[in-house]
Design an enzyme around this catalytic site. Structure first.
Site, mmCIF file in Angstrom:
data_model
loop_
_atom_site.group_PDB
_atom_site.id
_atom_site.type_symbol
_atom_site.label_atom_id
_atom_site.label_comp_id
_atom_site.label_asym_id
_atom_site.label_seq_id
_atom_site.Cartn_x
_atom_site.Cartn_y
_atom_site.Cartn_z
ATOM 1 C CB ILE A 1 -3.310 5.445 2.645
ATOM 2 C CG1 ILE A 1 -2.192 4.412 2.727
ATOM 3 C CG2 ILE A 1 -3.766 5.841 4.046
ATOM 4 C CD1 ILE A 1 -0.850 4.998 3.132
ATOM 5 C CG PHE B 1 -0.254 0.064 2.535
ATOM 6 C CD1 PHE B 1 0.004 1.285 3.148
ATOM 7 C CD2 PHE B 1 0.152 -1.098 3.176
ATOM 8 C CE1 PHE B 1 0.657 1.340 4.376
ATOM 9 C CE2 PHE B 1 0.799 -1.051 4.405
ATOM 10 C CZ PHE B 1 1.054 0.175 5.009
ATOM 11 C CB CYS B 2 1.844 3.774 -1.725
ATOM 12 S SG CYS B 2 0.947 3.555 -3.277
ATOM 13 C CB THR B 3 0.105 8.420 -0.519
ATOM 14 O OG1 THR B 3 1.260 8.427 0.310
ATOM 15 C CG2 THR B 3 -0.810 9.576 -0.118
ATOM 16 C CB CYS C 1 0.589 0.055 -4.645
ATOM 17 S SG CYS C 1 0.465 0.788 -3.018
#
Length: 319
Positions: free
Chosen positions: A209, A180-182, A187
């Site tokens: 996220i 996961f990432c912002t 990703c």
């Protein structure tokens, strides 16, 4: 109601003529009084922009008028103040810099997992959950139990994978991996990279996220803390409500209330993370800048001259 609509967007798609796209895109944004940063590369587009609802809609319509960007997805949030100072459209080698050739996120990315299904995946004990953001982002919030690679930039991620794929590493037996990432862009590229390294079961959080915090109720959430964002809001919470962090203008680290209570915190000049990293000459320059900021505030103007901008958005070499 908040006045400025913020749109975060990206798409991995082949844009052979990306250089020619810059000038008309910049003109469209400026004509609609939209500010922010957009990155163009042969592998696609990435960035965050802000403006009026009508202005953002006009820019998005312009982008989607290109058949290659017709399915461009964006995420929205609101701010009381304009989070950007000006509009920039930059040309890059990559819209998210990994520095590894032949990693084609548009065709090789892992399995998308919608926010509503994410909890079930990360609760599986056979899944290794990896936060692919950088260390300063992870420091203010992450999913409970996620692995932090402790990277300073996304270009360090391949080396971390190589190290952790060795015997005894968290990736040594090529387990199921959920990343996961912002906003989702790191990703896509990180899962594509893992697939080039022989990983068969790789997943990533669709929409990142931000989409999770927007759609998953707080009482069902596995998220702990706040989420760093690359604009003047600094961080957001569940429901994408404004967070509690501020930005150090000297080193661009997110600052908590505890950081600001430190003896090493001087607004605009230093913080606990950087008080011993700058020369006295640099600090004096920061003090002069802060005086100008405070003077502009006293005159109810926005200071946009000599300033330390927030860290570059992930796409510019981070995410």
């Amino acid at each position: 109601m908040a006045s400025f609509l913020i749109a975060a967007l990206y798409k991995f798609v082949h844009l052979a003529d990306y250089r020619a796209l810059r000038a008309p895109l910049l003109a469209c944004c400026e004509a609609n009084q939209v500010a922010g940063t957009l990155l163009l590369a042969e592998e696609g587009i990435n960035g965050t922009i802000a403006g009026s609802q009508a202005g953002i809609a006009a820019v998005l319509d312009y982008l989607r008028s290109d058949p290659r960007l017709a399915t461009l997805v964006h995420k929205e949030s609101w701010a009381d103040e304009m989070p950007f100072y000006r509009m920039k459209v930059k040309l890059k080698r990559e819209i998210v810099t990994m520095g590894v050739p032949n990693v084609h996120a548009g065709t090789m990315a892992g399995v998308y997992v919608k926010p509503a299904q994410w909890n079930r995946l990360v609760d599986d004990p056979d899944v290794v959950v990896v936060d692919v953001r950088n260390d300063y982002e992870v420091s203010i919030g992450s999913f409970a139990g996620a692995v932090n690679p402790h990277t300073a930039s996304f270009s360090e991620f391949p080396q971390w994978v190589r190290e952790q794929s060795a015997q005894g590493g968290v990736l040594s037996k090529k387990p199921k991996v959920a990343m996961f990432c912002t906003g989702g862009i790191r990703c896509e590229k990180s899962t594509a990279y893992l697939r080039t390294q022989g990983f068969d079961e790789v997943y990533h959080l669709e929409g990142g996220i931000l989409k999770y915090l927007e759609t998953v109720p707080a009482d069902e959430s596995r998220w702990d803390g706040e989420c760093f964002v690359f604009d003047e809001r600094v961080s957001v919470q569940h429901g994408l409500a404004p967070g509690s962090y501020e930005l150090c203008r000297a080193c661009r680290q997110p600052l908590s209330a505890q950081d600001k209570a430190s003896e090493f915190f001087v607004e605009g000049v230093s913080c606990p993370h950087c008080h011993d990293r700058h020369t006295e000459e640099q600090k004096q320059r920061f003090r002069e800048r802060q005086k100008q900021v405070e003077l502009a505030k006293s005159r109810h103007r926005r200071h946009i001259g000599v300033r330390m901008e927030p860290r570059q958005a992930p796409a510019s070499g981070d995410e």
